[in-house]
Design a protein around this motif. Sequence first.
Motif, PDB file in Angstrom:
ATOM      1  N   GLU A  54      -1.520  14.020   0.417  1.00 21.26           N
ATOM      2  CA  GLU A  54      -2.911  13.782  -0.159  1.00 21.26           C
ATOM      3  C   GLU A  54      -3.539  12.489   0.213  1.00 21.26           C
ATOM      4  OE1 GLU A  54      -3.839  15.052  -4.148  1.00 21.26           O
ATOM      5  OE2 GLU A  54      -1.535  15.416  -4.464  1.00 21.26           O
ATOM      6  N   ASP A  55      -5.106  12.721   0.313  1.00 17.53           N
ATOM      7  CA  ASP A  55      -5.645  11.377   0.804  1.00 17.53           C
ATOM      8  C   ASP A  55      -5.894  10.573  -0.623  1.00 17.53           C
ATOM      9  OD1 ASP A  55      -5.592  11.589   3.425  1.00 17.53           O
ATOM     10  OD2 ASP A  55      -7.412  13.158   3.125  1.00 17.53           O
ATOM     11  N   VAL A  56      -4.536   9.817  -1.218  1.00 21.21           N
ATOM     12  CA  VAL A  56      -4.536   9.352  -2.232  1.00 21.21           C
ATOM     13  C   VAL A  56      -3.961   7.921  -2.147  1.00 21.21           C
ATOM     14  CG1 VAL A  56      -4.016   9.209  -4.904  1.00 21.21           C
ATOM     15  CG2 VAL A  56      -4.777  11.224  -3.729  1.00 21.21           C
ATOM     16  N   TYR A  57      -4.708   6.813  -2.123  1.00 22.38           N
ATOM     17  CA  TYR A  57      -3.978   5.555  -1.874  1.00 22.38           C
ATOM     18  C   TYR A  57      -3.983   4.705  -2.947  1.00 22.38           C
ATOM     19  CZ  TYR A  57      -5.027   6.952   3.008  1.00 22.38           C
ATOM     20  OH  TYR A  57      -4.989   7.657   4.169  1.00 22.38           O
ATOM     21  N   ILE A  80      -9.426   2.730   6.820  1.00 22.18           N
ATOM     22  CA  ILE A  80      -8.081   2.695   6.041  1.00 22.18           C
ATOM     23  C   ILE A  80      -6.904   2.695   7.113  1.00 22.18           C
ATOM     24  CG2 ILE A  80      -6.644   4.605   5.097  1.00 22.18           C
ATOM     25  CD1 ILE A  80      -9.462   5.573   3.539  1.00 22.18           C
ATOM     26  N   VAL A 136      -3.525   0.488   6.500  1.00 26.06           N
ATOM     27  CA  VAL A 136      -2.183   1.108   6.516  1.00 26.06           C
ATOM     28  C   VAL A 136      -1.176   0.197   7.656  1.00 26.06           C
ATOM     29  CG1 VAL A 136      -0.744   3.098   7.289  1.00 26.06           C
ATOM     30  CG2 VAL A 136      -2.847   3.297   5.995  1.00 26.06           C
ATOM     31  N   SER A 185      -3.244   0.520  -4.023  1.00 30.54           N
ATOM     32  CA  SER A 185      -2.793  -0.700  -4.102  1.00 30.54           C
ATOM     33  C   SER A 185      -3.217  -1.730  -5.177  1.00 30.54           C
ATOM     34  CB  SER A 185      -3.860  -1.349  -2.607  1.00 30.54           C
ATOM     35  OG  SER A 185      -5.035  -1.383  -2.849  1.00 30.54           O
ATOM     36  N   LEU A 189       0.800  -1.173  -0.050  1.00 25.95           N
ATOM     37  CA  LEU A 189       0.163  -0.006   0.119  1.00 25.95           C
ATOM     38  C   LEU A 189       0.956   1.378   0.094  1.00 25.95           C
ATOM     39  CD1 LEU A 189      -2.899   1.174   0.107  1.00 25.95           C
ATOM     40  CD2 LEU A 189      -2.182   1.024   2.734  1.00 25.95           C
ATOM     41  N   ARG A 190       0.638   2.144  -0.840  1.00 26.39           N
ATOM     42  CA  ARG A 190       1.171   3.345  -0.811  1.00 26.39           C
ATOM     43  C   ARG A 190       0.245   4.625  -0.731  1.00 26.39           C
ATOM     44  NH1 ARG A 190       6.570   3.905  -2.299  1.00 26.39           N
ATOM     45  NH2 ARG A 190       7.444   1.988  -3.146  1.00 26.39           N
ATOM     46  N   LYS A 191       0.606   5.760  -0.250  1.00 27.16           N
ATOM     47  CA  LYS A 191      -0.092   7.056  -0.015  1.00 27.16           C
ATOM     48  C   LYS A 191       0.639   8.068  -0.517  1.00 27.16           C
ATOM     49  CE  LYS A 191      -2.434  10.005   3.302  1.00 27.16           C
ATOM     50  NZ  LYS A 191      -1.693  11.094   2.926  1.00 27.16           N
ATOM     51  N   TRP A 209      -8.990   6.220  -4.127  1.00 23.42           N
ATOM     52  CA  TRP A 209      -8.275   4.904  -4.186  1.00 23.42           C
ATOM     53  C   TRP A 209      -7.883   4.370  -5.897  1.00 23.42           C
ATOM     54  CZ3 TRP A 209      -7.449   2.957   0.617  1.00 23.42           C
ATOM     55  CH2 TRP A 209      -6.816   1.860   0.830  1.00 23.42           C
ATOM     56  N   CYS A 264     -11.589   9.944   0.354  1.00 29.51           N
ATOM     57  CA  CYS A 264     -10.191   9.826  -0.238  1.00 29.51           C
ATOM     58  C   CYS A 264     -10.212   9.209  -1.488  1.00 29.51           C
ATOM     59  CB  CYS A 264      -9.347   8.784   0.480  1.00 29.51           C
ATOM     60  SG  CYS A 264     -10.050   6.907   0.232  1.00 29.51           S
TER      61      CYS A 264
END
Length: 273
Positions: free
Chosen positions: A114-117, A129, A133, A119, A108-110, A223, A221
């Motif tokens: 920013e609330d941008v994930y 969330i 994490v 996966s 997982l990366r963020k 995703w 967010c």
Amino acid sequence: MAIYFIGDIQGCYRELRALLKQVNFTPSDDQLWAAGDLVARGPDSYATLKYLYSLGDSFKTVLGNHDLHLIATYVGLKKAKANDKLDELLSAPDVAELINWLASQPLLRKLPEEDVYLSHAGLPPQWTIEQAVAMAEFAQKKLNSVKRDKWLARMYGEQPNSWNQVKSKEDKFRYTINAFTRMRYCELSGALEFHNKLSPKDSPKHLKPWFELATNQLQNCYWIFGHWAALMGEVPHNNLFALDTGCVWGGDLTLLRWHDKRLFTEPSQRNLL
């Protein structure tokens, strides 16, 4: 600087380079973030992995199921499948360096600030969330430990498929790997289902796409995910981006430029669809 997100590459090296040329991707100025499954099934997994590795800090990725299976095959836990087309990579002189680099990547990366994930498969609906994490960090520590091979051996299997059934560290690890790299559909309870790969319009009524059951978690967010070629990029929420558009199966390789949300595609050079 532009940040680009790309869907499942799966060894489609020529399409990757052509797509990056389309947007004039410059490693010294831009970043490329991949949704996992860098290798397998396509014709040029070795060239793909070697090129992405050469990008250094300009390239970020998460692990997909094919990436994990490659690592497990390299350490002798699985046998290489002919249709994965990994022989050249597995016999390359720098394979150990490439495998160790790949194994160090997270699930997982963020995006910073920013609330941008990102996966490979998505966000399991039985997690917040914050849990996602934490569990991604837990699994990454296992994969980066001196006992990596032991943990790789324990990732295979479909149970437990519900977070409520997790009782041990091994359960926790397997569920986490499956949730981040194999999930498409879930049962109405939120339990993971691993066998249905159809598009939602063709799915059984007792199953729901993971993102239809995780709406509360996703409402504040963005995703970004891959893994589900049958979606062909179509999701019913404007804060979700499905980037696997089946290049390895004859579809397209898809790139998302983040600042303006513009999509770019490169058609597959494999006429399979």
